[in-house]
Design an enzyme around this catalytic site. Structure first.
Site, mmCIF file in Angstrom:
data_model
loop_
_atom_site.group_PDB
_atom_site.id
_atom_site.type_symbol
_atom_site.label_atom_id
_atom_site.label_comp_id
_atom_site.label_asym_id
_atom_site.label_seq_id
_atom_site.Cartn_x
_atom_site.Cartn_y
_atom_site.Cartn_z
ATOM 1 N N ASP A 55 -2.073 -0.334 5.935
ATOM 2 C CA ASP A 55 -2.239 0.368 7.213
ATOM 3 C C ASP A 55 -3.679 0.621 7.622
ATOM 4 O OD1 ASP A 55 -2.554 2.466 5.107
ATOM 5 O OD2 ASP A 55 -2.721 3.773 6.861
ATOM 6 N N ASP A 102 0.848 -1.186 0.000
ATOM 7 C CA ASP A 102 0.000 0.000 0.000
ATOM 8 C C ASP A 102 0.893 1.249 0.000
ATOM 9 O OD1 ASP A 102 -2.360 1.669 0.516
ATOM 10 O OD2 ASP A 102 -1.606 1.771 2.573
ATOM 11 N N ASP A 151 -0.257 5.250 0.830
ATOM 12 C CA ASP A 151 -0.510 6.252 1.869
ATOM 13 C C ASP A 151 -0.672 5.587 3.228
ATOM 14 O OD1 ASP A 151 -1.109 9.065 0.450
ATOM 15 O OD2 ASP A 151 -1.823 7.437 -0.820
#
Length: 257
Positions: A204, A19, A21
């Protein structure tokens, strides 16, 4: 039971899916304000080269936005939570022409003016229109979070079953129900150079949970970046973006990140 110990050392033979961001980049007040660590594009080049191109970015951003951010790196990527997918050789997996895609597009067209009106009513709330997904951000108005989530859930019910609503860090996003990061990971893993490798995925946020589940199903290494969460399917934790970059690099001095 989830393990919260640091993940094992990254294997050069593993397929790496990451991922962006909140994982590679610190989250900024607006997506266009993120800062790219100077050594990060070089690190992506090195990690991809070590595994014959079996590295893919799996992001909620459009692929074109990833290319703008990382400039010299243009490898495999899935954008818009799996709606867009570019293979390591630059070829694209096309989506958008199915009945489910058309139903999702129609539902988003219905929602678009409603979300814009909602944002106008609440200072600090804004709509990120990615074309095939719609995100409502309230980072600048955290006190509106509960009301925004409740309204978004009501709008989702009224929109029918073509969309799903994914809550994130100070954002809610309307996405086509039939696309996910887990689906994007599965598609990459069915093709060379990913096929036959043990997968590793770092994420996240709530939007990454489908990816963690897919990785776990394949016996891979799923890693959540940020404070440990009992609700996450990830098997391992890294406490921060800084820790994730250091883990990927092996040693900080190698890349200057």
């Amino acid at each position: 039971m989830r393990r919260v110990t640091p993940p094992p050392k990254l294997d050069r033979e593993a397929a790496l899916l990451v991922d962006v961001d909140g994982t590679l980049l610190e989250i900024a007040p607006r997506p266009e304000l993120v800062e790219i660590p100077p050594g990060l594009p070089d690190l992506l080049h090195r990690l991809a080269g070590e595994r014959g191109g079996a590295l893919a970015l799996i992001s909620g951003r459009p692929v074109a936005d990833l290319d703008r951010l990382f400039r010299s790196w243009h490898g495999a990527a899935a954008g818009l939570h799996g709606i867009e997918r570019r293979r390591p050789d630059g070829s694209w997996s096309e989506t958008g022409s199915s009945e489910a895609d058309r139903a999702a597009a129609a539902a988003l067209d219905q929602l678009r003016p409603q979300l814009q009106a909602l944002a106008r009513q609440r200072p600090g709330v804004w709509v990120e229109d990615k074309g095939r997904t719609l995100a409502l951000h309230y980072r600048a108005a955290p006190e509106a979070g509960a009301a925004i989530r409740n309204t978004a859930e009501r709008l989702l019910r009224e929109a029918g079953d073509a969309l799903r609503l994914i809550p994130g860090k100070m954002v809610v996003e309307f996405q086509p129900r039939h696309h996910s990061k887990g689906g994007a990971i599965a598609a990459f893993m069915a093709e060379p150079p990913f096929r036959g490798r043990v997968p590793v995925f770092l994420g996240d946020d709530t939007t990454d949970e489908a990816g963690f589940a897919e990785i776990n199903r394949r016996g891979g290494t799923s890693i959540r970046v940020g404070p440990p969460s009992a609700d996450s399917a990830a098997l391992y934790d890294l406490p921060s973006v800084r820790a994730a970059l250091d883990w990927l690099a092996g040693t900080r001095a190698e890349t200057g990140i």
